[in-house]
Enzyme design. Structure first.
Site, PDB file in Angstrom:
ATOM      1  N   LYS A  67      23.227  31.860  43.121  1.00  0.00           N
ATOM      2  CA  LYS A  67      24.533  32.139  43.213  1.00  0.00           C
ATOM      3  C   LYS A  67      25.375  31.567  44.462  1.00  0.00           C
ATOM      4  CE  LYS A  67      27.064  35.553  41.482  1.00  0.00           C
ATOM      5  NZ  LYS A  67      26.993  36.139  39.945  1.00  0.00           N
ATOM      6  N   GLY A  79      38.335  50.230  33.928  1.00  0.00           N
ATOM      7  CA  GLY A  79      38.547  48.549  34.079  1.00  0.00           C
ATOM      8  C   GLY A  79      39.207  48.446  32.742  1.00  0.00           C
ATOM      9  N   GLY A  81      39.662  44.760  32.305  1.00  0.00           N
ATOM     10  CA  GLY A  81      39.501  43.460  32.438  1.00  0.00           C
ATOM     11  C   GLY A  81      38.876  42.693  31.229  1.00  0.00           C
ATOM     12  N   ASN A  82      38.243  41.708  31.425  1.00  0.00           N
ATOM     13  CA  ASN A  82      37.450  40.875  30.725  1.00  0.00           C
ATOM     14  C   ASN A  82      36.495  41.759  29.807  1.00  0.00           C
ATOM     15  OD1 ASN A  82      34.856  39.065  30.053  1.00  0.00           O
ATOM     16  ND2 ASN A  82      36.450  38.116  29.245  1.00  0.00           N
TER      17      ASN A  82
HETATM   18  P1  NAD Z   1      38.419  41.488  35.653  1.00  0.00           P
HETATM   19  O1  NAD Z   1      39.059  41.045  36.914  1.00  0.00           O
HETATM   20  O2  NAD Z   1      38.822  41.017  34.404  1.00  0.00           O
HETATM   21  O3  NAD Z   1      38.649  43.101  35.319  1.00  0.00           O
HETATM   22  C1  NAD Z   1      38.530  44.253  36.501  1.00  0.00           C
HETATM   23  C2  NAD Z   1      39.287  45.262  35.969  1.00  0.00           C
HETATM   24  O4  NAD Z   1      38.971  46.345  36.731  1.00  0.00           O
HETATM   25  C3  NAD Z   1      40.670  45.254  35.824  1.00  0.00           C
HETATM   26  O5  NAD Z   1      41.238  45.889  34.799  1.00  0.00           O
HETATM   27  C4  NAD Z   1      41.177  46.136  37.253  1.00  0.00           C
HETATM   28  O6  NAD Z   1      42.511  46.590  37.070  1.00  0.00           O
HETATM   29  C5  NAD Z   1      40.045  46.964  37.173  1.00  0.00           C
HETATM   30  N1  NAD Z   1      39.837  47.756  38.363  1.00  0.00           N
HETATM   31  C6  NAD Z   1      39.652  47.042  39.655  1.00  0.00           C
HETATM   32  N2  NAD Z   1      39.514  48.020  40.763  1.00  0.00           N
HETATM   33  C7  NAD Z   1      39.778  49.405  39.988  1.00  0.00           C
HETATM   34  C8  NAD Z   1      39.700  50.680  40.351  1.00  0.00           C
HETATM   35  N3  NAD Z   1      39.439  51.038  41.785  1.00  0.00           N
HETATM   36  N4  NAD Z   1      39.703  51.731  39.403  1.00  0.00           N
HETATM   37  C9  NAD Z   1      39.915  51.345  38.341  1.00  0.00           C
HETATM   38  N5  NAD Z   1      40.054  50.077  37.767  1.00  0.00           N
HETATM   39  C10 NAD Z   1      39.755  49.107  38.676  1.00  0.00           C
HETATM   40  O7  NAD Z   1      36.851  41.651  35.944  1.00  0.00           O
HETATM   41  P2  NAD Z   1      35.727  41.365  34.459  1.00  0.00           P
HETATM   42  O8  NAD Z   1      35.401  40.244  34.277  1.00  0.00           O
HETATM   43  O9  NAD Z   1      36.163  42.375  33.549  1.00  0.00           O
HETATM   44  O10 NAD Z   1      34.546  42.136  35.452  1.00  0.00           O
HETATM   45  C11 NAD Z   1      34.321  43.465  35.760  1.00  0.00           C
HETATM   46  C12 NAD Z   1      32.955  43.947  36.157  1.00  0.00           C
HETATM   47  O11 NAD Z   1      31.971  43.310  35.243  1.00  0.00           O
HETATM   48  C13 NAD Z   1      32.608  43.161  37.568  1.00  0.00           C
HETATM   49  O12 NAD Z   1      31.845  44.113  38.251  1.00  0.00           O
HETATM   50  C14 NAD Z   1      31.938  41.867  37.332  1.00  0.00           C
HETATM   51  O13 NAD Z   1      30.964  41.541  38.374  1.00  0.00           O
HETATM   52  C15 NAD Z   1      30.907  42.491  36.030  1.00  0.00           C
HETATM   53  N6  NAD Z   1      30.581  41.257  35.136  1.00  0.00           N
HETATM   54  C16 NAD Z   1      31.388  40.508  34.474  1.00  0.00           C
HETATM   55  C17 NAD Z   1      30.939  39.644  33.548  1.00  0.00           C
HETATM   56  C18 NAD Z   1      32.089  38.788  32.778  1.00  0.00           C
HETATM   57  O14 NAD Z   1      31.420  37.959  32.103  1.00  0.00           O
HETATM   58  N7  NAD Z   1      33.416  38.768  33.128  1.00  0.00           N
HETATM   59  C19 NAD Z   1      29.734  39.295  33.535  1.00  0.00           C
HETATM   60  C20 NAD Z   1      28.792  40.234  33.980  1.00  0.00           C
HETATM   61  C21 NAD Z   1      29.093  41.343  34.851  1.00  0.00           C
END
Ligand code: NAD
Length: 428
Positions: free
Chosen positions: A107, A219, A221-222
């Site tokens: 990391k 959430g 997001g992605n």
């Molecule tokens: P993102 O930034 O695209 O989305 C995050 C989402 O969380 C958003 O919809 C935001 O509004 C919501 N959010 C933030 N704080 C919040 C709260 N207090 N209450 C409710 N909703 C809240 O992020 P992502 O890429 O979707 O990643 C989400 C999680 O998955 C993270 O923990 C990340 O480390 C983990 N993750 C992501 C990936 C990846 O490929 N994107 C891979 C492994 C792990």
């Protein structure tokens, strides 16, 4: 003891020690695995647009590379700490091992806030990061990727700097590149889809038809969006979605009679995974407090937002109807809450198994780049499903056989695999 007050690296070591005890791990192997093999701390001087030089601090931690090149993202964050990077690199080692891809854990990070930096300044940070590490990273030793506040553009600047220094084309040096510039089909969907592949396998074992299930998701997001999409495509019903509202600086849970329409919500979501309250209301969504997602009477909970969202203070609010919790986010459940879920018999699919679809697809990207031959999306997702469901089956078997929870079972498999590689190499 309140584990939530620990720093992330202490939590990672606590989790490791617990399983090392269970495995009666050899003392030398234990000493080696409970800390990173290598750490790089360095400065990145950047001439800013105003003519002044600002010095940024960067890190790369390679926790363990006995099973293959270190793999893990680079975060840009103003509050970045070396202990966060250490913990995340250790978790990457276990994540790659549990899905059995031939990679280790790494990391990296830079203490900075990209929102306050011009594109040129960000480019200089990316190139400076690679210049400081060029001898210590590469397709056969350490392969970075995007993470918090970094994206495909940052990866391309880093790739370009690496190739300029080493003189050649090394597209397998870094993953998360855009399509057409060495990126893989399916990467955008991979983590969310991976969550649903393991949910599907878990429901099959439980003898539950996915079409008869309901889910609530934190959430949008992605990870959450693609998990919600595939889950509904498989016939499941999403009852509620919770996400952060940037304007009000709070979160809301959105619910609609008859269930959430994922596609219509995607159309009104911003690029940060936020939903406009007014537009949602116009579409008929009621708006509940942010933590209401956790209290829904559903079969499945998918925390896919941020860490420490299910904790001692709210775990008892989870409905008795809930059978499966699939951790899309990293670290959404605190150790105290985890104990409660275990006692209640709720099947928790731990983060480093449930969200491993992203890194698995990054591995596919590396393989495709190194062989300069790219697969279509169908092939990528087919292979991804196979890796995810195979990993689930193995973890589930160990959990049943050793009468331990899924998280510990996943750790047992991952730590065993890494320990064997370390010993086979004669390192300990
Ligand atoms: P993102 O930034 O695209 O989305 C995050 C989402 O969380 C958003 O919809 C935001 O509004 C919501 N959010 C933030 N704080 C919040 C709260 N207090 N209450 C409710 N909703 C809240 O992020 P992502 O890429 O979707 O990643 C989400 C999680 O998955 C993270 O923990 C990340 O480390 C983990 N993750 C992501 C990936 C990846 O490929 N994107 C891979 C492994 C792990």
């Amino acid at each position: 003891m309140d584990h939530s007050s620990y720093n992330p690296f202490k939590i990672a070591q606590y989790q490791f020690d617990k399983v090392a005890d269970l495995l009666e791990l050899d003392e030398g192997v234990r000493k080696l695995l409970r800390q990173p093999m290598r750490e790089y701390h360095f400065t990145i001087p950047v001439r800013m647009d105003d003519g002044n030089v600002r010095v940024f601090n960067g890190f790369r931690v390679q926790h363990n590379d006995a099973r293959g090149p270190a793999k893990g993202g680079i975060r840009f964050h103003p509050m970045e700490t070396i202990d966060t990077v250490r913990a995340l690199s250790m978790w990457m080692t276990w994540k790659c091992a549990v899905v059995d891809i031939p990679l280790g854990g790494g990391k990296g990070g830079v203490i900075c806030d990209p929102h306050q930096l011009s594109m040129r300044e960000q480019e200089q940070i990316c190139r400076g990061w690679v210049r400081q590490l060029a001898k210590n990273i590469g397709p056969w030793s350490d392969v970075p990727a995007p993470d918090v506040m970094t994206n495909g553009q940052h990866m391309l600047w880093m790739l370009d700097e690496f190739e300029t220094i080493h003189g050649g084309r090394f597209p397998g040096f870094i993953t998360g590149k855009p399509l057409g510039s060495g990126g893989s089909q399916g990467r955008t969907e991979a983590t969310g889809f991976g969550v649903v592949y393991v949910i599907g396998a878990a429901l099959e074992e439980l003898g539950i038809n996915i079409e008869k299930t309901t889910a609530s998701i934190q959430g949008f997001g992605n990870v959450a969006q693609y998990a919600a999409r595939l889950y509904t495509q498989h016939g499941g019903k999403v009852v509620a979605i919770s996400c952060w509202d940037q304007t009000d600086m709070t979160s809301y849970t959105y619910r609609k009679k008859g269930g959430v329409n994922v596609i219509e919500l995607q159309e009104i979501a911003d690029k940060f995974g936020g939903i406009d309250k007014k537009l949602a209301a116009d579409l008929g969504y009621e708006q509940l407090p942010g933590d209401a997602w956790l209290q829904q009477e559903v079969d499945i909970l998918i925390p896919a937002a941020i860490e420490s969202q299910i904790h001692r203070g709210n775990v008892d609010l989870i409905s008795p109807k809930v059978k499966v919790i699939a951790e899309g986010a990293n670290g959404p459940t605190t150790p105290e809450a985890d104990e409660v879920l275990l006692q209640r018999g709720i099947l928790t699919l731990p983060d480093f198994l449930a969200n491993a679809g992203g890194v698995t697809c990054s591995y596919f990207e590396q393989v495709q780049c190194n062989s300069n031959y790219f697969w279509d999306k169908h092939e990528v997702l087919d292979k991804l499903e196979k890796y995810m469901t195979t990993a689930f089956t193995m973890v589930s078997e160990v959990s049943r056989r050793q009468k331990i929870g899924m998280r510990d079972a996943a750790y047992v498999i991952a730590i065993n695999r890494v320990a064997q590689a370390v010993q086979a190499r004669g390192w300990a």
